[in-house]
Design a protein around this motif. Sequence first.
Motif, short mmCIF file in Angstrom:
data_model
loop_
_atom_site.label_atom_id
_atom_site.label_comp_id
_atom_site.label_asym_id
_atom_site.label_seq_id
_atom_site.Cartn_x
_atom_site.Cartn_y
_atom_site.Cartn_z
N VAL A 2 -61.03 55.98 0.99
CA VAL A 2 -61.34 54.65 1.53
C VAL A 2 -62.30 53.85 0.64
O VAL A 2 -62.14 52.64 0.48
N VAL A 3 -63.28 54.54 0.03
CA VAL A 3 -64.30 53.83 -0.74
C VAL A 3 -63.71 52.94 -1.84
O VAL A 3 -64.07 51.77 -1.95
N PRO A 4 -62.76 53.44 -2.65
CA PRO A 4 -62.20 52.55 -3.68
C PRO A 4 -61.58 51.29 -3.08
O PRO A 4 -61.75 50.20 -3.62
N ILE A 5 -60.88 51.48 -1.93
CA ILE A 5 -60.25 50.31 -1.31
C ILE A 5 -61.33 49.33 -0.84
O ILE A 5 -61.20 48.12 -1.00
N TYR A 6 -62.41 49.89 -0.32
CA TYR A 6 -63.53 49.04 0.11
C TYR A 6 -64.09 48.26 -1.07
O TYR A 6 -64.32 47.06 -0.99
N LEU A 7 -64.24 48.97 -2.19
CA LEU A 7 -64.79 48.30 -3.38
C LEU A 7 -63.86 47.20 -3.86
O LEU A 7 -64.31 46.15 -4.33
N VAL A 8 -62.57 47.42 -3.72
CA VAL A 8 -61.60 46.39 -4.10
C VAL A 8 -61.82 45.16 -3.22
O VAL A 8 -61.90 44.03 -3.71
N ILE A 9 -61.98 45.41 -1.92
CA ILE A 9 -62.18 44.27 -1.00
C ILE A 9 -63.48 43.54 -1.34
O ILE A 9 -63.53 42.31 -1.40
N VAL A 10 -64.52 44.31 -1.62
CA VAL A 10 -65.81 43.71 -1.96
C VAL A 10 -65.68 42.83 -3.20
O VAL A 10 -66.05 41.65 -3.20
N ALA A 11 -65.06 43.44 -4.24
CA ALA A 11 -64.96 42.70 -5.50
C ALA A 11 -64.08 41.46 -5.35
O ALA A 11 -64.33 40.43 -5.97
N ALA A 12 -63.05 41.60 -4.51
CA ALA A 12 -62.12 40.49 -4.35
C ALA A 12 -62.74 39.33 -3.58
O ALA A 12 -62.20 38.24 -3.57
N SER A 13 -63.90 39.59 -2.93
CA SER A 13 -64.49 38.53 -2.11
C SER A 13 -65.75 37.92 -2.73
O SER A 13 -66.49 37.21 -2.08
N GLN A 14 -65.98 38.25 -4.00
CA GLN A 14 -67.19 37.73 -4.64
C GLN A 14 -66.83 36.80 -5.80
O GLN A 14 -65.69 36.78 -6.27
N THR A 15 -67.81 36.09 -6.25
CA THR A 15 -67.61 35.28 -7.45
C THR A 15 -67.76 36.19 -8.66
O THR A 15 -68.28 37.31 -8.55
N LEU A 16 -67.29 35.72 -9.82
CA LEU A 16 -67.33 36.56 -11.02
C LEU A 16 -68.74 37.04 -11.35
O LEU A 16 -68.95 38.23 -11.60
N PRO A 17 -69.75 36.14 -11.35
CA PRO A 17 -71.13 36.62 -11.65
C PRO A 17 -71.58 37.71 -10.69
O PRO A 17 -72.22 38.67 -11.09
N ASP A 18 -71.21 37.54 -9.40
CA ASP A 18 -71.60 38.56 -8.43
C ASP A 18 -70.96 39.89 -8.75
O ASP A 18 -71.57 40.96 -8.62
N VAL A 19 -69.67 39.84 -9.12
CA VAL A 19 -68.95 41.09 -9.44
C VAL A 19 -69.63 41.79 -10.61
O VAL A 19 -69.78 43.00 -10.62
N MET A 20 -70.05 41.01 -11.62
CA MET A 20 -70.60 41.60 -12.82
C MET A 20 -72.07 41.96 -12.67
O MET A 20 -72.64 42.57 -13.56
N ALA A 21 -72.70 41.55 -11.56
CA ALA A 21 -74.13 41.74 -11.38
C ALA A 21 -74.52 43.21 -11.40
O ALA A 21 -73.77 44.07 -10.96
N ILE A 22 -75.67 43.49 -11.98
CA ILE A 22 -76.21 44.85 -11.96
C ILE A 22 -77.58 44.78 -11.30
O ILE A 22 -78.40 43.95 -11.71
N PRO A 23 -77.91 45.58 -10.32
CA PRO A 23 -77.01 46.57 -9.69
C PRO A 23 -75.90 45.89 -8.91
O PRO A 23 -76.03 44.76 -8.48
N ALA A 24 -74.78 46.64 -8.71
CA ALA A 24 -73.59 46.08 -8.05
C ALA A 24 -73.93 45.70 -6.62
O ALA A 24 -74.71 46.37 -5.95
N LYS A 25 -73.36 44.59 -6.18
CA LYS A 25 -73.54 44.19 -4.79
C LYS A 25 -72.46 44.85 -3.94
O LYS A 25 -71.27 44.68 -4.21
N LEU A 26 -72.87 45.56 -2.94
CA LEU A 26 -71.92 46.37 -2.18
C LEU A 26 -71.47 45.72 -0.87
O LEU A 26 -70.75 46.33 -0.10
N LEU A 27 -71.93 44.51 -0.65
CA LEU A 27 -71.47 43.83 0.57
C LEU A 27 -70.49 42.72 0.19
O LEU A 27 -70.66 42.06 -0.83
N PRO A 28 -69.46 42.51 1.04
CA PRO A 28 -68.45 41.49 0.72
C PRO A 28 -69.08 40.10 0.64
O PRO A 28 -70.03 39.80 1.36
N GLY A 29 -68.52 39.26 -0.24
CA GLY A 29 -68.96 37.87 -0.33
C GLY A 29 -68.06 36.99 0.51
O GLY A 29 -67.34 37.46 1.39
#
Lengths: 372, 308
Positions: B24-51
């Motif tokens: 499930v975790v990879p699918i969750y990460l896909v959803i998270v990444a798909a709901s953020q802006t590009l800078p948010d996706v690339m941010a370090i540390p990674a943001k783990l909550l959906p945008g």
Amino acid sequence: MAEISIRDVRKSYGKDEVVHGVDLAIYDGEFVVIIGPSGCGKSTLLRMIAGLEAISSGEIAIGGKVVNDLEPRERGCAMVFQNYALYPHMSVAGNIGYALKVARMKRAERDAKVAEVARSVGLDEFLDRKPGQLSGGQRQRVAMARAIIREPEVFLFDEPLSNLDAKLRVQMRHEIRRIHNRIGATSVFVTHDQHEGMTLADRMVIMNKGTIEQIGTPEEVYDHPASVYVAGFIGSPSMNFLAGTVEAGVAAIRLGNDGRIDIAAERAKALDGKLVQIGLRPENLSMVAPGAGAITGHFEFAEELGSGRLYHFQFEDLTLTVLSADKHSFQPGQEVGLTADPVHVHIFDGATGARLDTLEPMRRRASLEVAQ
Amino acid sequence: MIERTPILNIVTHTILFTGLAILVVPIYLVIVAASQTLPDVMAIPAKLLPGDQLIVNLKAAWVEAEFATKFTNTLILATGVVVGKLVLAALTAFGIVFFDHRLRMPIFWMVFITLMLPLEVRIVPTYAVAANALSPFQSILDVTGISWLINATTGVEVALNWNLLNSYTGLIMPLVATATGTFLYRQFFLTIPDELVEAAKMDGAGPLRFLREILIPLSVTNMAALATIMFVVGWNQYLWPLLIITDPAYGVAAVELSRLVPNMNTTGGDIPNWHWAMAGTLIVMLPPVAVVILMQRWFVRGLINTDK
């Protein structure tokens, strides 16, 4: 007209021959029961008539037409299978009417016919159900209706009652006989149950190891069994068998050390000195005072049958059974004299098991006369 | 014996939850990444909550990857594979199970062997055939000398050619002829009692009629199971379309998805549009998931085969 004539029919699987040259003629409208133990070739014979099994050699003709190379549907036969073989995804109406649908009968005509046949076997309330929602007896009726609706010239039954409980079996047996009387199609019924055979048949065919042992009416088969095999197979409780030697001097058969069964003088004369098997039906033996009978048995136990009792006696190393309406109370081990009416003594050849009697040759001849 | 102790319960549940997390975790990460802006996706540390950019990203991915065309193509591919497979496998299994002929076992084994030769193994010869589907016949004509004969007598040079590259036929055909479906049908057909076949014979139904009116209705659940599996397989096709499709008009979703992730060659070192790529992944994942959920009940029943 659908008489069936079977001439020297054989069936082999590879090198194994399972039906060894059967001759049989079945008259139009007759109800013939083929009976025998499992593996005697009776079902194979039926399936060859139906066309579900190829005929290795010989000839089968239905209504004068040789059907060896005809497809099952072209033979005018309908069959009722042991496990009913209903189409599980079709409704009762669909099952009954399927053959007509295949034959491209019009929808309305078909429905009317299905309704009529269903009514005749008491299924009209269940036409929309699936076979899975029916009881065993109802499924059996569907299988019958499916066969009836085609108005076949020949009805084939492959142990159709063996999956039913005892009471239902008797009911369906009566039903089958009624349907036969109404429709009048030539019927061939395969079973291993002698009660079914005796009660249903116009004529019985007793098979053993791929050959016919005897053909005759139930009465003939019962009163004049053609061989030890038939004698032992037909009749319940089954026949007692004793080995002995014919002595013309005393017009009797000597059994073991001190037993003696009287027979007619001329029969004894004809068979003098011969080693024979004699068959005595339990109901033909009677109990008398010790020493007064032909043989002396030691009482073992009795089985209550309601209408009578079945008494078991020890005679030398054999068990003899006597069926009697009289209620005796013997002690175990008690000596009882047993005697038999000479008329009811069945005598068979000690070596071949064939009946030593004037009626013997009829078992084959009767069938061949019809076949020609 | 099944033991039930608190410790064992904890251990088994831990194992199960670990497995679940891995799925499930990879699918969750896909959803998270798909709901953020590009800078948010690339941010370090990674943001783990959906945008809140999910719809925007989905739309962008849909347009960017031309999913309208690709989805149609993939749907045609998957449906074609399903239908082709259902029909071909039913006929093959029918022939193997219900007809007693000498070629029965050889055919069975030939079908069986294809299990060991999946598309990936035979991809080069399959490509060769797809490039000219008539080449085997051409070879036969050449070897037997017939083409020489024709050439010599009529002056016509025999060159059979039927190109399947860049076509739906080419996409679908190699995926249809595989053994799994045949086996699923075969196992089911073997459970059909002989008496049913004989009853149909007595009723006058010929083989094709028996297949159509009795076997097929009885194997509906099996067909549903097979259809589900084959739809997912067809939908996820990557290697074969990648190989034979060069015309974008015939491109399929899975291949297009990889093109959403730019690399050095396509972007010249730009930052990949991960948020779009992930949104695209979500879109591509949906149809198979929908089919499986929709068919689940039938699917299970078809595979465990109790409904008779």
